[in-house]
Design a protein around this motif. Structure first.
Motif, PDB file in Angstrom:
ATOM      1  N   VAL A  31       0.842  -1.204   0.000  1.00  0.00           N
ATOM      2  CA  VAL A  31       0.000   0.000   0.000  1.00  0.00           C
ATOM      3  C   VAL A  31       0.871   1.247   0.000  1.00  0.00           C
ATOM      4  O   VAL A  31       0.644   2.203  -0.751  1.00  0.00           O
ATOM      5  N   LEU A  32       1.934   1.242   0.824  1.00  0.00           N
ATOM      6  CA  LEU A  32       2.848   2.384   0.881  1.00  0.00           C
ATOM      7  C   LEU A  32       3.538   2.610  -0.460  1.00  0.00           C
ATOM      8  O   LEU A  32       3.697   3.756  -0.904  1.00  0.00           O
ATOM      9  N   LYS A  38       1.543   6.424  -6.963  1.00  0.00           N
ATOM     10  CA  LYS A  38       0.340   7.089  -7.488  1.00  0.00           C
ATOM     11  C   LYS A  38       0.108   8.474  -6.905  1.00  0.00           C
ATOM     12  O   LYS A  38      -0.623   9.270  -7.481  1.00  0.00           O
ATOM     13  N   LYS A  39       0.644   8.723  -5.726  1.00  0.00           N
ATOM     14  CA  LYS A  39       0.492  10.013  -5.057  1.00  0.00           C
ATOM     15  C   LYS A  39      -0.974  10.466  -5.008  1.00  0.00           C
ATOM     16  O   LYS A  39      -1.341  11.522  -5.547  1.00  0.00           O
ATOM     17  N   PRO A  40      -1.827   9.681  -4.334  1.00  0.00           N
ATOM     18  CA  PRO A  40      -3.238  10.071  -4.239  1.00  0.00           C
ATOM     19  C   PRO A  40      -3.405  11.299  -3.352  1.00  0.00           C
ATOM     20  O   PRO A  40      -2.534  11.625  -2.534  1.00  0.00           O
ATOM     21  N   ASP A  41      -4.529  11.977  -3.518  1.00  0.00           N
ATOM     22  CA  ASP A  41      -4.817  13.152  -2.697  1.00  0.00           C
ATOM     23  C   ASP A  41      -5.232  12.760  -1.283  1.00  0.00           C
ATOM     24  O   ASP A  41      -5.191  13.591  -0.369  1.00  0.00           O
ATOM     25  N   ALA A  42      -5.662  11.518  -1.100  1.00  0.00           N
ATOM     26  CA  ALA A  42      -6.080  11.042   0.222  1.00  0.00           C
ATOM     27  C   ALA A  42      -6.121   9.517   0.211  1.00  0.00           C
ATOM     28  O   ALA A  42      -6.168   8.882  -0.857  1.00  0.00           O
ATOM     29  N   LEU A  70       3.709   6.054   6.468  1.00  0.00           N
ATOM     30  CA  LEU A  70       2.839   6.871   5.621  1.00  0.00           C
ATOM     31  C   LEU A  70       3.087   8.361   5.868  1.00  0.00           C
ATOM     32  O   LEU A  70       3.127   9.162   4.923  1.00  0.00           O
ATOM     33  N   SER A  71       3.277   8.737   7.123  1.00  0.00           N
ATOM     34  CA  SER A  71       3.472  10.150   7.457  1.00  0.00           C
ATOM     35  C   SER A  71       4.783  10.708   6.902  1.00  0.00           C
ATOM     36  O   SER A  71       4.942  11.926   6.778  1.00  0.00           O
ATOM     37  N   LEU A  72       5.710   9.809   6.548  1.00  0.00           N
ATOM     38  CA  LEU A  72       7.009  10.249   6.023  1.00  0.00           C
ATOM     39  C   LEU A  72       6.979  10.509   4.517  1.00  0.00           C
ATOM     40  O   LEU A  72       7.916  11.102   3.973  1.00  0.00           O
ATOM     41  N   LEU A  73       5.925  10.046   3.830  1.00  0.00           N
ATOM     42  CA  LEU A  73       5.848  10.253   2.386  1.00  0.00           C
ATOM     43  C   LEU A  73       5.657  11.729   2.074  1.00  0.00           C
ATOM     44  O   LEU A  73       4.974  12.449   2.806  1.00  0.00           O
ATOM     45  N   ARG A  74       6.232  12.167   0.988  1.00  0.00           N
ATOM     46  CA  ARG A  74       6.071  13.545   0.536  1.00  0.00           C
ATOM     47  C   ARG A  74       5.672  13.573  -0.933  1.00  0.00           C
ATOM     48  O   ARG A  74       6.260  12.859  -1.735  1.00  0.00           O
ATOM     49  N   PRO A  75       4.664  14.362  -1.298  1.00  0.00           N
ATOM     50  CA  PRO A  75       3.885  15.196  -0.378  1.00  0.00           C
ATOM     51  C   PRO A  75       3.069  14.346   0.597  1.00  0.00           C
ATOM     52  O   PRO A  75       2.698  13.211   0.283  1.00  0.00           O
ATOM     53  N   GLN A  76       2.799  14.905   1.771  1.00  0.00           N
ATOM     54  CA  GLN A  76       2.086  14.165   2.803  1.00  0.00           C
ATOM     55  C   GLN A  76       0.657  13.873   2.351  1.00  0.00           C
ATOM     56  O   GLN A  76      -0.014  14.724   1.765  1.00  0.00           O
ATOM     57  N   ILE A  77       0.195  12.656   2.604  1.00  0.00           N
ATOM     58  CA  ILE A  77      -1.123  12.214   2.140  1.00  0.00           C
ATOM     59  C   ILE A  77      -2.077  12.132   3.317  1.00  0.00           C
ATOM     60  O   ILE A  77      -1.814  11.399   4.282  1.00  0.00           O
ATOM     61  N   LYS A 100      -3.856  14.215  14.128  1.00  0.00           N
ATOM     62  CA  LYS A 100      -4.315  15.208  13.164  1.00  0.00           C
ATOM     63  C   LYS A 100      -3.168  16.092  12.670  1.00  0.00           C
ATOM     64  O   LYS A 100      -3.188  16.584  11.541  1.00  0.00           O
ATOM     65  N   LYS A 101      -2.158  16.288  13.527  1.00  0.00           N
ATOM     66  CA  LYS A 101      -1.019  17.116  13.131  1.00  0.00           C
ATOM     67  C   LYS A 101      -0.237  16.478  11.992  1.00  0.00           C
ATOM     68  O   LYS A 101       0.504  17.161  11.276  1.00  0.00           O
ATOM     69  N   ASN A 102      -0.395  15.160  11.848  1.00  0.00           N
ATOM     70  CA  ASN A 102       0.223  14.453  10.723  1.00  0.00           C
ATOM     71  C   ASN A 102      -0.813  14.089   9.663  1.00  0.00           C
ATOM     72  O   ASN A 102      -0.604  13.159   8.878  1.00  0.00           O
ATOM     73  N   ARG A 103      -1.933  14.796   9.681  1.00  0.00           N
ATOM     74  CA  ARG A 103      -3.004  14.647   8.691  1.00  0.00           C
ATOM     75  C   ARG A 103      -3.602  13.240   8.707  1.00  0.00           C
ATOM     76  O   ARG A 103      -3.973  12.692   7.670  1.00  0.00           O
ATOM     77  N   ILE A 104      -3.698  12.659   9.893  1.00  0.00           N
ATOM     78  CA  ILE A 104      -4.382  11.380  10.091  1.00  0.00           C
ATOM     79  C   ILE A 104      -5.663  11.677  10.863  1.00  0.00           C
ATOM     80  O   ILE A 104      -5.618  12.131  12.016  1.00  0.00           O
TER      81      ILE A 104
END
Length: 383
Positions: A31-32, A38-42, A70-77, A100-104
């Motif tokens: 998945v990672l 693919k760099k999905p938006d979410a 997942l939080s280390l991927l850039r751009p962050q998803i 939430k600070k890591n967009r989770i």
């Protein structure tokens, strides 16, 4: 707007006694890699993160590893996830504000008061906003307590009532993430042996309650399928969690939403661990002729003649043997004449019959005594 649709990770699950943590880490790693490519938006996970309400420490650490990577991927998803019927809302909610600070974004519980609403996240692309509504697994009793409703409320009324309170702007694009058993009138989706669906469909929700959403990302069923409508979909589990799923392709669903009203695009992205779930059927010689395998294997033997200790022979070829079934003229005759022994009626006789078919001999006196003691103790525990 492009996003991954996943569900039913069931981290920590076992298959016929075998731990699947190693295979689950392989699949989450895939998945990672898909996310990096693919760099999905979410990324959306529609419930059943864990297999048990009280997951093992190893299961929690595996999901922690996935979130960290997942939080280390850039751009962050952004990751949007909800609780399923297998999850503990309290455990899943732990550190959710920090995440939430890591967009989770974690929606672990349905609204707890009349003034509360579903968690909602709005993302924007070239066509404008897309509103994601996070609806955790709905239990009607919890909804009645939260809303003060005194009348009996079923699953249909509970889900519809919660969504009615949200009042989405239907002129914009809206996505619902939900973990329930959805049907379309008298039509029901297909289910696998590994799923927990209430008998009689008492927990079903008709898609009429969610039809107006531009996409409905569902979890709960392990087979990838639509619920009558193209935009209302179960993505299926990322792995095979029962022998009944052995032919099912598993993977991620990459969903692309264009402008409002445009047809959505769906692209399946395959996931496959190094150890598959397969079936082999035939005589003992035919099954063995396929060669040794490290897969999880279910075997159905069709030999008319009883074989001596077939399990010992099969385990030499298949170290991850799940089960052995016997299907021949004798077993078919017992079924057709109603002679199939039921465990509840006579557990001793049923197990003796099973032992005879598997080992090709009758039980010894010492084996019979062990069985009698085991059956007796089991009966006492039930009482």
């Amino acid at each position: 707007m492009r996003f991954f649709h996943l569900s039913d990770l069931h981290i920590g699950r076992h298959l016929h006694g075998y731990s699947l943590l190693e295979q689950q880490k392989q699949v989450l790693g895939q998945v990672l890699r898909w996310a990096e490519e693919k760099k999905p938006d979410a990324i959306v996970i529609a419930g059943d993160i864990y297999d048990k309400v009280s997951p093992s420490g190893e299961a929690v650490l595996l999901f922690d590893w996935f979130l960290t990577e997942l939080s280390l991927l850039r751009p962050q998803i952004p990751l949007l996830l909800i609780s399923g019927n297998h999850d503990s809302s309290m455990r899943l909610k732990y550190a959710s504000e920090l995440m939430k600070k890591n967009r989770i974004y974690v929606a672990a519980r349905t609204p707890e008061g009349q003034e509360e609403h579903l968690q909602k996240l709005t993302l924007t692309d070239g066509y404008g906003p897309v509103h994601f509504y996070l609806l955790p697994y709905v239990r009607p009793r919890a909804v009645r307590m939260a809303t003060g409703e005194i009348h009996e409320t079923g699953y249909q009324e509970a889900v519809a009532g919660l969504l009615d309170r949200e009042r989405p702007d239907w002129g914009e694009r809206n996505v619902l993430i939900s973990h329930q058993f959805y049907t379309a009138g008298s039509w029901s989706p297909s289910v696998s042996d590994s799923e927990s669906i209430h008998v009689g469909g008492l927990d079903n929700v008709d898609i009429e309650a969610v039809r107006r959403f531009d996409y409905v990302a569902l979890g709960h069923l392990h087979s990838a399928q639509k619920v009558k409508e193209e935009h209302i979909r179960y993505c299926g589990s990322p792995m095979k969690y029962s022998v009944s799923e052995w032919k099912q392709p598993k993977g991620i669903l990459l969903v692309t939403l264009g402008a409002k009203g445009e047809p959505l695009q769906l692209e399946p992205l395959p996931l496959k661990p190094d150890r598959d779930v397969v079936r082999r059927r035939g005589t003992l010689e035919e099954v063995l002729s396929g060669g040794r395998s490290e897969d999880f294997i279910s075997v159905t033997l069709t030999d008319e003649k009883e074989r001596y200790q077939p399990r010992e022979i099969l385990e030499e070829y298949f170290p991850f043997l799940l089960e052995i079934k016997v299907e021949n003229s004798r077993t078919r005759n017992r079924i057709s004449t109603g002679e199939e022994m039921k465990w509840e009626e006579d557990p001793m006789a049923a197990f003796e019959q099973f032992f005879q078919e598997m080992q090709g001999r009758a039980m010894s006196e010492s084996e019979r005594k062990i069985l009698e003691e085991t059956v007796r103790e089991a009966g006492e525990e039930e009482v």
